[in-house]
Scaffold this motif. Structure first.
Motif, mmCIF file in Angstrom:
data_model
loop_
_atom_site.group_PDB
_atom_site.id
_atom_site.type_symbol
_atom_site.label_atom_id
_atom_site.label_comp_id
_atom_site.label_asym_id
_atom_site.label_seq_id
_atom_site.Cartn_x
_atom_site.Cartn_y
_atom_site.Cartn_z
ATOM 1 N N VAL A 52 0.839 -1.202 0.000
ATOM 2 C CA VAL A 52 0.000 0.000 0.000
ATOM 3 C C VAL A 52 0.874 1.253 0.000
ATOM 4 O O VAL A 52 2.002 1.249 0.494
ATOM 5 C CB VAL A 52 -0.958 0.044 1.215
ATOM 6 N N PHE A 53 0.314 2.313 -0.569
ATOM 7 C CA PHE A 53 0.936 3.640 -0.545
ATOM 8 C C PHE A 53 -0.086 4.565 0.091
ATOM 9 O O PHE A 53 -1.200 4.719 -0.427
ATOM 10 C CB PHE A 53 1.282 4.101 -1.964
ATOM 11 N N VAL A 54 0.278 5.181 1.221
ATOM 12 C CA VAL A 54 -0.657 5.986 2.014
ATOM 13 C C VAL A 54 -0.209 7.433 2.015
ATOM 14 O O VAL A 54 0.969 7.733 2.245
ATOM 15 C CB VAL A 54 -0.735 5.459 3.465
ATOM 16 N N LYS A 55 -1.157 8.343 1.785
ATOM 17 C CA LYS A 55 -0.816 9.759 1.692
ATOM 18 C C LYS A 55 -1.908 10.598 2.337
ATOM 19 O O LYS A 55 -3.103 10.326 2.167
ATOM 20 C CB LYS A 55 -0.657 10.156 0.225
ATOM 21 N N ARG A 56 -1.498 11.627 3.081
ATOM 22 C CA ARG A 56 -2.473 12.568 3.648
ATOM 23 C C ARG A 56 -2.676 13.712 2.662
ATOM 24 O O ARG A 56 -1.724 14.357 2.226
ATOM 25 C CB ARG A 56 -2.011 13.103 4.993
ATOM 26 N N GLU A 57 -3.928 13.964 2.309
ATOM 27 C CA GLU A 57 -4.273 14.981 1.328
ATOM 28 C C GLU A 57 -4.940 16.180 1.992
ATOM 29 O O GLU A 57 -5.411 16.106 3.126
ATOM 30 C CB GLU A 57 -5.243 14.408 0.281
ATOM 31 N N THR A 58 -4.982 17.281 1.260
ATOM 32 C CA THR A 58 -5.819 18.409 1.649
ATOM 33 C C THR A 58 -7.269 18.055 1.322
ATOM 34 O O THR A 58 -7.548 17.083 0.608
ATOM 35 C CB THR A 58 -5.425 19.674 0.872
ATOM 36 N N VAL A 59 -8.219 18.849 1.831
ATOM 37 C CA VAL A 59 -9.629 18.596 1.525
ATOM 38 C C VAL A 59 -9.902 18.711 0.026
ATOM 39 O O VAL A 59 -10.530 17.820 -0.572
ATOM 40 C CB VAL A 59 -10.536 19.538 2.340
ATOM 41 N N PRO A 60 -9.425 19.793 -0.663
ATOM 42 C CA PRO A 60 -9.622 19.837 -2.116
ATOM 43 C C PRO A 60 -8.921 18.686 -2.831
ATOM 44 O O PRO A 60 -9.416 18.175 -3.832
ATOM 45 C CB PRO A 60 -9.027 21.186 -2.518
ATOM 46 N N GLY A 61 -7.760 18.288 -2.313
ATOM 47 C CA GLY A 61 -7.043 17.176 -2.925
ATOM 48 C C GLY A 61 -7.833 15.892 -2.883
ATOM 49 O O GLY A 61 -7.847 15.122 -3.855
ATOM 50 N N LEU A 62 -8.524 15.650 -1.770
ATOM 51 C CA LEU A 62 -9.383 14.474 -1.667
ATOM 52 C C LEU A 62 -10.457 14.495 -2.738
ATOM 53 O O LEU A 62 -10.752 13.472 -3.372
ATOM 54 C CB LEU A 62 -10.036 14.410 -0.284
ATOM 55 N N ALA A 63 -11.065 15.662 -2.941
ATOM 56 C CA ALA A 63 -12.128 15.781 -3.938
ATOM 57 C C ALA A 63 -11.595 15.473 -5.335
ATOM 58 O O ALA A 63 -12.267 14.823 -6.145
ATOM 59 C CB ALA A 63 -12.732 17.186 -3.889
ATOM 60 N N ARG A 64 -10.383 15.924 -5.616
ATOM 61 C CA ARG A 64 -9.819 15.694 -6.949
ATOM 62 C C ARG A 64 -9.448 14.231 -7.145
ATOM 63 O O ARG A 64 -9.623 13.680 -8.239
ATOM 64 C CB ARG A 64 -8.609 16.597 -7.163
ATOM 65 N N VAL A 65 -8.949 13.583 -6.102
ATOM 66 C CA VAL A 65 -8.631 12.159 -6.196
ATOM 67 C C VAL A 65 -9.896 11.362 -6.478
ATOM 68 O O VAL A 65 -9.906 10.441 -7.306
ATOM 69 C CB VAL A 65 -7.948 11.674 -4.901
ATOM 70 N N ARG A 66 -10.986 11.715 -5.796
ATOM 71 C CA ARG A 66 -12.268 11.039 -6.048
ATOM 72 C C ARG A 66 -12.730 11.273 -7.485
ATOM 73 O O ARG A 66 -13.247 10.369 -8.147
ATOM 74 C CB ARG A 66 -13.343 11.543 -5.084
ATOM 75 N N ALA A 67 -12.579 12.506 -7.959
ATOM 76 C CA ALA A 67 -13.026 12.836 -9.316
ATOM 77 C C ALA A 67 -12.278 12.011 -10.353
ATOM 78 O O ALA A 67 -12.861 11.534 -11.332
ATOM 79 C CB ALA A 67 -12.836 14.327 -9.581
#
Length: 355
Positions: A52-67
Motif C-alpha cells: 500500500v501507498f498511504v498519503k495525507r491529502e488536503t480537503v480539495p485534494g481528496l475531492a480531486r482524487v475522487r473525481a
C-alpha cells in the motif's frame, strides 16, 4: 521506518487505524518507508501481504482524487485506489512494486525515446478523455490553479518573505524587475483561459511517473482539474530542460568539457531533443491536437516550470549561483520567445510533428 531527511512523517498508529477501518490489516513495521514531498506519505506491506501507498491529502485534494477515480481514462495507467479515510484525510493506493520513477531513469541516463513516447501516449490519453461533469464543488475549476502566481509578480506576502531564503528572494527580485518577463507570464495566464479545457494532471513531474509492468503509471492526482493541455506538456518539457541544464553544470569529469561551458550546455540541450520529440510524437499518436497555439503555450509553460524548479532548488540557499542564472535565462527565452527555445534545443520538429 526508512525515512528521507526531508520527508514529513505520518503517525503509523493513525495509519494502522485507518487501514484497519478499510479492512486491510496493519503495516508490517520493517516494511515501512517514508517518502519526500509536500504531503506526509509512506508505503509498506500490510499483515495481509498487500502493498500500500498511504498519503495525507488536503480537503480539495481528496475531492480531486475522487473525481479522477470516477472518470474513465482508457490508456492511462494509474495505481488502483484502495480506500479513503475521510476523517484522517488519508488516501490508500496500491503500491507499485517493483517500480522505477522517470526521474531516476533520467539521472541514470536510462530514459530514452521509447520511454518518452510511452509517457506522451499516457498524457495524450488523459487529455483525450471526456471531462468530468460540472459539480457544485469548485475543486476542479481551473481558476483555482495558483501557479504561475501572477499577483506575486507585483509583491510578495510578508509571511512568505520573512521565511524565504536569500536565493528565493534574489530570484523573485529578478522576476519582479523584468517587466517583459512579468508581462509574458500574465499573457500566458490570459491565453490559457481562452482555450478548450481538458482533463489534466496539472502537477506532472518526472517523479510522478512510475514505470512498472512495462507501462508508465501516472501518480499523485491531487492537483487534477480541467485545464489547458499545455500545462502538462510544458511541465514535462521543462523537466527535461532542467535536468539537461543540471547535467551541463555538474563538475566536469577528466577529459570532459568544463562544467557550464557553452559547448557543454549546447550538447546537453541537444541531447534531450530526441526525447522531447518522441514524447510529442507519442502524444499526437493518441490525441491529434486541433489547437494550433498548443506548442507555443507548452513552450511558455516549460519556461514557467523552469522558474518553479529554480524556486524549489533555491529553498534554503543563501544566494543564486551561475547554474541558477543560466536556467533563468533559458526560462526567459521560453516565455518571451518560444520559437527561439525550439532552435536552442533543436526541436523545430515539435511544431510540425503529428505522429
Amino acid at each position: 521506518m526508512i525515512r528521507p531527511w526531508n520527508a514529513p512523517v505520518l503517525d503509523l498508529g493513525t495509519v494502522d487505524t485507518s487501514l484497519a477501518k478499510l479492512g486491510m490489516g496493519a503495516l508490517v513495521p520493517e516494511s515501512v518507508a517514508a517518502h519526500p514531498g509536500r504531503h506526509p506519505k509512506c508505503s509498506g506491506v500490510t499483515s495481509e501481504g498487500r502493498g500500500v501507498f498511504v498519503k495525507r491529502e488536503t480537503v480539495p485534494g481528496l475531492a480531486r482524487v475522487r473525481a479522477v477515480e470516477d472518470l474513465p481514462l482508457p490508456g492511462v495507467h494509474r495505481p488502483a485506489l484502495l480506500g479513503i479515510d475521510e476523517e484522517e484525510r488519508l488516501v490508500v493506493h496500491e503500491l507499485l512494486a517493483p517500480a522505477v520513477s522517470a526521474d531516476e531513469l533520467v539521472r541514470e541516463s536510462r530514459f530514452g525515446p521509447g520511454a518518452a513516447r510511452d509517457v506522451g501516449e499516457t498524457i495524450g490519453a488523459l487529455h483525450r478523455a471526456s471531462p468530468p461533469e460540472p459539480k457544485e464543488d469548485a475543486s476542479l475549476d481551473p481558476e483555482t490553479l495558483v501557479l504561475p502566481p501572477a499577483e506575486q509578480l507585483e509583491a510578495l506576502p510578508l509571511s512568505w518573505y520573512t521565511g524565504a531564503s536569500g536565493a528565493e528572494v534574489q530570484l523573485w527580485r529578478l522576476l519582479q524587475r523584468d517587466a517583459g518577463l512579468c508581462d509574458a507570464v500574465r499573457a500566458l495566464r490570459r491565453r490559457e483561459r481562452e482555450v478548450r479545457r481538458v482533463p489534466a494532471h496539472c502537477d506532472v513531474r518526472l517523479d510522478q511517473l512510475l514505470f512498472a509492468d512495462g507501462a508508465a503509471h501516472l501518480v499523485d492526482w491531487e492537483e487534477f482539474r480541467v485545464a489547458d493541455a499545455a500545462r502538462d506538456i510544458g511541465a514535462l518539457l521543462g523537466e527535461w530542460l532542467f535536468e539537461a541544464m543540471a547535467t551541463a553544470y555538474r563538475p566536469a569529469r577528466a577529459g570532459v568539457r568544463p562544467a557550464g561551458g557553452p559547448a557543454r550546455v549546447a550538447a546537453e540541450l541537444g541531447s534531450v531533443q530526441p526525447v522531447m520529440t518522441a514524447f510529442w510524437l507519442g502524444y499526437c499518436s493518441v490525441r491529434a491536437p486541433d489547437d494550433p497555439g498548443l506548442p507555443q503555450r507548452a513552450a511558455s509553460f516549460a519556461g514557467w516550470h523552469l522558474l518553479d524548479r529554480l524556486l524549489t532548488h533555491g529553498a534554503g540557499m543563501v544566494r543564486l549561483g551561475v547554474f541558477h542564472h543560466a536556467v533563468f535565462g533559458l526560462a526567459r527565452t521560453a516565455l518571451l520567445a518560444p520559437a527561439d527555445l525550439a532552435r536552442l534545443t533543436r526541436t523545430e520538429e515539435f511544431d510540425g510533428a503529428r505522429g
